[in-house]
Structures are given as C-alpha cells and as structure tokens.
Design a protein around this motif. Structure first.
Motif, mmCIF file in Angstrom:
data_model
loop_
_atom_site.group_PDB
_atom_site.id
_atom_site.type_symbol
_atom_site.label_atom_id
_atom_site.label_comp_id
_atom_site.label_asym_id
_atom_site.label_seq_id
_atom_site.Cartn_x
_atom_site.Cartn_y
_atom_site.Cartn_z
ATOM 1 N N PHE A 140 -9.487 -1.056 7.411
ATOM 2 C CA PHE A 140 -10.352 -2.099 6.860
ATOM 3 C C PHE A 140 -10.676 -1.685 5.430
ATOM 4 O O PHE A 140 -11.250 -0.611 5.214
ATOM 5 N N ALA A 141 -10.302 -2.498 4.454
ATOM 6 C CA ALA A 141 -10.416 -2.081 3.060
ATOM 7 C C ALA A 141 -11.204 -3.078 2.228
ATOM 8 O O ALA A 141 -10.991 -4.293 2.325
ATOM 9 N N ALA A 142 -12.100 -2.556 1.416
ATOM 10 C CA ALA A 142 -12.860 -3.370 0.459
ATOM 11 C C ALA A 142 -12.898 -2.606 -0.854
ATOM 12 O O ALA A 142 -13.379 -1.473 -0.910
ATOM 13 N N GLY A 143 -12.370 -3.231 -1.891
ATOM 14 C CA GLY A 143 -12.329 -2.593 -3.197
ATOM 15 C C GLY A 143 -11.700 -3.516 -4.213
ATOM 16 O O GLY A 143 -11.169 -4.581 -3.856
ATOM 17 N N PRO A 144 -11.708 -3.124 -5.473
ATOM 18 C CA PRO A 144 -11.180 -3.998 -6.531
ATOM 19 C C PRO A 144 -9.680 -4.215 -6.413
ATOM 20 O O PRO A 144 -8.932 -3.334 -5.967
ATOM 21 N N ASP A 145 -9.248 -5.389 -6.838
ATOM 22 C CA ASP A 145 -7.815 -5.713 -6.791
ATOM 23 C C ASP A 145 -6.983 -4.694 -7.560
ATOM 24 O O ASP A 145 -5.845 -4.400 -7.185
ATOM 25 N N ALA A 146 -7.566 -4.139 -8.623
ATOM 26 C CA ALA A 146 -6.832 -3.201 -9.466
ATOM 27 C C ALA A 146 -6.430 -1.942 -8.712
ATOM 28 O O ALA A 146 -5.498 -1.234 -9.128
ATOM 29 N N ALA A 147 -7.108 -1.649 -7.607
ATOM 30 C CA ALA A 147 -6.805 -0.435 -6.847
ATOM 31 C C ALA A 147 -5.697 -0.649 -5.825
ATOM 32 O O ALA A 147 -5.113 0.322 -5.323
ATOM 33 N N LYS A 148 -5.391 -1.895 -5.510
ATOM 34 C CA LYS A 148 -4.506 -2.168 -4.373
ATOM 35 C C LYS A 148 -3.118 -1.566 -4.537
ATOM 36 O O LYS A 148 -2.575 -0.968 -3.599
ATOM 37 N N ALA A 149 -2.511 -1.724 -5.707
ATOM 38 C CA ALA A 149 -1.136 -1.277 -5.886
ATOM 39 C C ALA A 149 -0.999 0.219 -5.657
ATOM 40 O O ALA A 149 -0.029 0.683 -5.048
ATOM 41 N N ALA A 150 -1.969 0.991 -6.124
ATOM 42 C CA ALA A 150 -1.892 2.443 -5.984
ATOM 43 C C ALA A 150 -2.216 2.909 -4.578
ATOM 44 O O ALA A 150 -1.596 3.848 -4.064
ATOM 45 N N VAL A 151 -3.185 2.244 -3.946
ATOM 46 C CA VAL A 151 -3.652 2.747 -2.648
ATOM 47 C C VAL A 151 -2.851 2.196 -1.473
ATOM 48 O O VAL A 151 -2.825 2.798 -0.398
ATOM 49 N N GLN A 152 -2.156 1.079 -1.675
ATOM 50 C CA GLN A 152 -1.442 0.466 -0.562
ATOM 51 C C GLN A 152 -0.372 1.375 0.051
ATOM 52 O O GLN A 152 -0.222 1.405 1.271
ATOM 53 N N PRO A 153 0.394 2.144 -0.739
ATOM 54 C CA PRO A 153 1.360 3.058 -0.097
ATOM 55 C C PRO A 153 0.694 4.084 0.820
ATOM 56 O O PRO A 153 1.292 4.497 1.819
ATOM 57 N N VAL A 154 -0.521 4.471 0.485
ATOM 58 C CA VAL A 154 -1.258 5.405 1.339
ATOM 59 C C VAL A 154 -1.629 4.718 2.645
ATOM 60 O O VAL A 154 -1.434 5.257 3.741
ATOM 61 N N PHE A 155 -2.170 3.510 2.532
ATOM 62 C CA PHE A 155 -2.567 2.770 3.732
ATOM 63 C C PHE A 155 -1.360 2.440 4.612
ATOM 64 O O PHE A 155 -1.453 2.469 5.843
ATOM 65 N N GLU A 156 -0.228 2.127 3.987
ATOM 66 C CA GLU A 156 0.971 1.827 4.762
ATOM 67 C C GLU A 156 1.491 3.074 5.483
ATOM 68 O O GLU A 156 2.071 2.970 6.563
ATOM 69 N N ALA A 157 1.259 4.232 4.909
ATOM 70 C CA ALA A 157 1.697 5.481 5.539
ATOM 71 C C ALA A 157 0.861 5.820 6.766
ATOM 72 O O ALA A 157 1.382 6.339 7.756
ATOM 73 N N ILE A 158 -0.422 5.518 6.713
ATOM 74 C CA ILE A 158 -1.307 5.932 7.807
ATOM 75 C C ILE A 158 -1.560 4.831 8.831
ATOM 76 O O ILE A 158 -2.037 5.116 9.932
ATOM 77 N N GLY A 159 -1.244 3.581 8.478
ATOM 78 C CA GLY A 159 -1.619 2.483 9.358
ATOM 79 C C GLY A 159 -0.531 1.459 9.590
ATOM 80 O O GLY A 159 0.449 1.381 8.850
ATOM 81 N N SER A 160 -0.737 0.672 10.628
ATOM 82 C CA SER A 160 0.182 -0.431 10.924
ATOM 83 C C SER A 160 -0.270 -1.726 10.270
ATOM 84 O O SER A 160 0.512 -2.668 10.150
ATOM 85 N N LYS A 161 -1.546 -1.763 9.859
ATOM 86 C CA LYS A 161 -2.088 -2.989 9.266
ATOM 87 C C LYS A 161 -3.250 -2.641 8.356
ATOM 88 O O LYS A 161 -4.063 -1.775 8.682
ATOM 89 N N THR A 162 -3.315 -3.318 7.222
ATOM 90 C CA THR A 162 -4.460 -3.196 6.324
ATOM 91 C C THR A 162 -5.115 -4.559 6.210
ATOM 92 O O THR A 162 -4.447 -5.555 5.920
ATOM 93 N N VAL A 163 -6.407 -4.607 6.463
ATOM 94 C CA VAL A 163 -7.177 -5.850 6.360
ATOM 95 C C VAL A 163 -8.053 -5.749 5.115
ATOM 96 O O VAL A 163 -9.042 -5.002 5.091
ATOM 97 N N TRP A 164 -7.666 -6.479 4.064
ATOM 98 C CA TRP A 164 -8.451 -6.468 2.828
ATOM 99 C C TRP A 164 -9.601 -7.465 2.951
ATOM 100 O O TRP A 164 -9.403 -8.607 3.374
ATOM 101 N N LEU A 165 -10.783 -7.030 2.579
ATOM 102 C CA LEU A 165 -12.000 -7.806 2.824
ATOM 103 C C LEU A 165 -12.799 -8.102 1.564
ATOM 104 O O LEU A 165 -13.989 -8.379 1.632
#
Length: 294
Positions: A140-165
């Motif tokens: 479950f993720a909440a943060g600025p759009d500018a962070a998504k590109a950098a952090v998404q590979p991390v979330f994809e590595a640890i999870g099956s789904k990321t829910v941006w809120l």
C-alpha cells in the motif's frame, strides 16, 4: 536507436528480520544493488551470500542509496535507525517506509523525512514471512508521483501488487490498519473456536472440517488452525508484533471516535499471550490466551 532500459536504483535496506530478510533476497534476485543493515549484525550478514553489501552502520548503508527501505518493529525503531543514518543522508533520496507504524508514527516519520530533505513514501506491506520470501507481498503506497519511477522496481521485487493511494503520507497506513483489524479478528476467532472446542471436549478438527470448503472457510483460517492443531508456532508474524499492531489499531480508532470492541479484545488476548511468554512465537499463539496456565 531503441530506448535503453532505466538503470535499477541502488537500495539501502534497514531491517533484515523475519520480513526484511525475504524482502532483501527478492530485491537481489531482481538485480537491485543492495546494502543492508540490521541492529543484530548476523541477520544482515545472512544476505551477503545472496549478493548484498553489509553495512556496519545505518549511515554507511544509506550513503549511496537512491531508495531507502525501512522494515523494523515500530516507529521508534525506525526513527532511531534513520536518525543514526543522518550523516549518510542527502537531499532527494526516496524513503520507502514499509513497516506498520500507525498514524502517530507515520506522521512523525514524515516530519523526520522532511527535516532531512527526503522524499517520503508511506508504504506498509501486507503479508507475513512466506509472502515476504516469495516476493508476493501487497504494497500500500502513498507518496508523490515523482517518486514512483524510482521506487516501483523495489515494490515489484518484493510484492505481487502495489496499490497507489495518492500523495498524502498516512493514507496507506490507514488502509493497512483497516486490513490488519480484519486479520486480527479472523485470527482471534480461529484461536477461540479451537480453545472452546477443546474446553468442551470436542475434537477441534471437527470444527475445521465443518467449515472447510463452505462460506465460512478461508485460507487464513486453515493456515492458523493448522498451526494450532500441530502445536507449531514457528513465527510467520510474531505475537509480539501482532500485539503492537493491535495497539495501533485501537489507538487509531480512538482518535477517529470509533469503538472497536473486537479489536480491543484481540489486543487484550495478544497482550496476555505475550505476558505468558509467547511473544516470539507466531501470532497463532493468541490461542494460549484462552487459558490461565499456558
């Protein structure tokens, strides 16, 4: 010329316990450069054969990281690690805070991030040891759009789904507390049903068989009932950590003017289980709270 794939971000992982170790291994499997730190150094060293660099201090861990991931017991532990990391922090680093820290905790950590010029992503994860090891957590993720590109590979590595809120810190933590309230309700119900069966002289397996495959069944019931019936309390998520989460849920409900009788009862059951010496066992050990002598 074809576009070159974006370089994977370098990651600092602070906290390599039951959850963090599995997350770290999946980051490494995904090719993410990883530097790990844990208060108990041996737990971080366990990731070295998988390719992690092991840092001696939080400051060393975060020094060159583009993304900092914290997975620790509570808000105080996270804050302590990040304050110790301060000499290595630099403005613009992304901090993905994946621990469950509650509403007061996430607000304090967001302020700490702001003080150091960090981009804060409130991103608690749903799951226990096995999903962490399998890379199938839900983020479950909440943060600025500018962070998504950098952090998404991390979330994809640890999870099956990321829910941006959305962009506001705390949004993800609020949803995590809601989901955890349901987890604790199911766990408490399973433990009490088995305890009642045994107290009444009923084979508890008959309870499990009676609901299996029907509308009252669910995989979580089967998993936790199986653990209790086998007397196997190897921790996927400890009773001590569940007790902490229960307190955070009750605290959040109180601040919202909502009375949660079941959550309050679950918190009390877990408190008793911890008091009886089951803090480091799986949260299914809430079963023991049904008896005065176990």
């Amino acid at each position: 010329m074809a576009d070159q794939p974006a370089a994977l971000p370098s990651v600092a992982l602070l906290g390599t316990g039951i959850m963090g170790a599995g997350m770290g291994r999946n980051m490494l499997l995904a090719g993410l450069p990883l530097r790990a730190w844990n208060r108990t150094a041996a737990k971080a060293q366990a990731l070295k054969p998988d390719g992690a660099q092991v840092a001696q201090t939080p400051a060393e861990a975060v020094a060159d990281a583009q993304v900092i991931v914290t997975m620790m017991a509570d808000a105080d532990a996270v804050a302590g690690a990040m304050m110790a990391a301060a000499p290595g922090l630099h403005q613009g680093q992304i901090w993905a805070q994946v621990s469950t820290v509650g509403l007061t905790g996430v607000a304090a950590l967001a302020r700490l991030a702001s003080e150091h010029g960090l981009v804060f992503v409130d991103s608690p994860v749903l799951g226990t040891r096995q999903p962490a090891e399998q890379g199938t957590l839900i983020v479950f993720a909440a943060g600025p759009d500018a962070a998504k590109a950098a952090v998404q590979p991390v979330f994809e590595a640890i999870g099956s789904k990321t829910v941006w809120l959305g962009p506001e810190p705390g949004t993800a933590s609020r949803l995590k507390l809601v989901v955890n309230s349901w987890v604790l309700a199911v766990m408490s119900g399973v433990a009490e049903a088995i305890a009642l069966a045994r107290g009444l002289g009923v084979d508890p397996q008959l309870f499990v068989d009676a609901v299996s495959g029907g509308p009252l069944d669910c995989p979580y019931l089967q998993t936790k009932a199986g653990a209790i019936l086998k007397n196997d309390f190897s921790p996927s998520f400890t009773a001590g950590m569940a007790a902490k989460d229960a307190r955070l849920i009750v605290e959040a409900a109180g601040s919202a003017g909502v009375r949660l009788d079941v959550a309050m009862a679950a918190a009390e059951r877990l408190r008793r289980a911890v008091e009886l010496g089951h803090a480091q066992e799986d949260m299914a050990a809430t079963y023991f709270a049904s008896f005065d002598d176990r």
